[in-house]
Design a protein around this motif. Structure first.
Motif, short mmCIF file in Angstrom:
data_model
loop_
_atom_site.label_atom_id
_atom_site.label_comp_id
_atom_site.label_asym_id
_atom_site.label_seq_id
_atom_site.Cartn_x
_atom_site.Cartn_y
_atom_site.Cartn_z
N GLY A 191 4.21 10.00 -3.03
CA GLY A 191 3.33 10.86 -3.82
C GLY A 191 2.46 11.81 -3.02
O GLY A 191 2.91 12.47 -2.10
N TRP A 192 1.19 11.86 -3.40
CA TRP A 192 0.22 12.79 -2.79
C TRP A 192 0.03 12.52 -1.31
O TRP A 192 -0.34 13.42 -0.55
CB TRP A 192 -1.13 12.72 -3.52
N LYS A 193 0.30 11.29 -0.87
CA LYS A 193 0.12 10.94 0.54
C LYS A 193 1.09 11.74 1.42
O LYS A 193 0.78 12.05 2.58
CB LYS A 193 0.31 9.44 0.75
N GLY B 218 0.80 -1.22 0.00
CA GLY B 218 0.00 0.00 0.00
C GLY B 218 0.83 1.26 0.00
O GLY B 218 0.31 2.36 0.02
N GLY B 219 2.15 1.12 0.00
CA GLY B 219 3.03 2.29 -0.01
C GLY B 219 3.32 2.86 1.36
O GLY B 219 3.79 3.98 1.48
N ASN B 220 3.06 2.10 2.40
CA ASN B 220 3.37 2.58 3.75
C ASN B 220 4.86 2.44 4.03
O ASN B 220 5.43 1.37 3.84
CB ASN B 220 2.57 1.81 4.80
N PRO B 221 5.52 3.54 4.48
CA PRO B 221 6.95 3.46 4.75
C PRO B 221 7.28 2.57 5.95
O PRO B 221 6.58 2.60 6.96
CB PRO B 221 7.33 4.91 5.08
N ALA C 94 -3.07 1.68 -0.14
CA ALA C 94 -2.89 1.87 -1.58
C ALA C 94 -3.64 3.08 -2.11
O ALA C 94 -3.11 3.86 -2.89
CB ALA C 94 -3.33 0.61 -2.33
N ARG C 95 -4.89 3.29 -1.67
CA ARG C 95 -5.71 4.34 -2.26
C ARG C 95 -6.08 5.47 -1.30
O ARG C 95 -6.80 6.39 -1.68
CB ARG C 95 -7.00 3.73 -2.81
#
Length: 141
Positions: free
Chosen positions: A37-39, A14-17, A83-84
């Motif tokens: 990104g936008w997060k 989900g793109g969590n660091p 992710a979203r």
């Protein structure tokens, strides 16, 4: 296997660091900087809003998520990349008015999911932060 510089955190599902557990503004800043990104803008906005609203806020990273709390009163807020969306967790959210929209299997927890095109209501978020900081937080984190 993708190689990355040793200083660059791995992004989990989900793109969590993936940020090691730690306390203080620097470790939270490392998390914010690694958000994709936008997060990243959402995370920085949330962090700024919390710090502006609660100048003596305690910050930490636990379970690859930034946590916000008050010394002696526990944690009141956290967020996590999916992710979203970015999921904001109000650890005492069932006592906030109005209630954050997302329900949890935990009686006192409520969620707010922030998607890429959402417009943040800083007045409402600030109200929730002011309310949450005065409630007993979760000491287990």
């Amino acid at each position: 296997m993708v190689q990355r510089p040793p200083h660059e955190p791995r992004l989990l599902s989900g793109g969590n660091p993936q940020i090691p557990k730690g306390d203080g503004p620097a470790v939270v800043q490392a998390y914010l900087d690694a958000m994709p990104g936008w997060k990243r803008d959402v995370g920085r906005h949330l962090d700024t809003l919390v710090v502006r609203t609660v100048p003596d806020v305690r910050r930490a990273v636990r379970w690859n998520s930034p946590f916000y709390g008050v010394e002696g009163n526990g944690w009141f807020l956290s967020f996590h990349c999916f992710a979203r969306y970015v999921k904001v967790t109000w650890l005492n959210g069932s006592s906030l008015d109005p209630l954050p929209p997302g329900v949890s299997k935990h009686a006192h927890v409520r969620y707010l999911d922030i998607h890429e095109d959402d417009v943040l209501d800083d007045e409402l978020l600030g109200s929730w932060i002011r309310q949450a900081v005065d409630l007993p937080g979760d000491p287990l984190f």
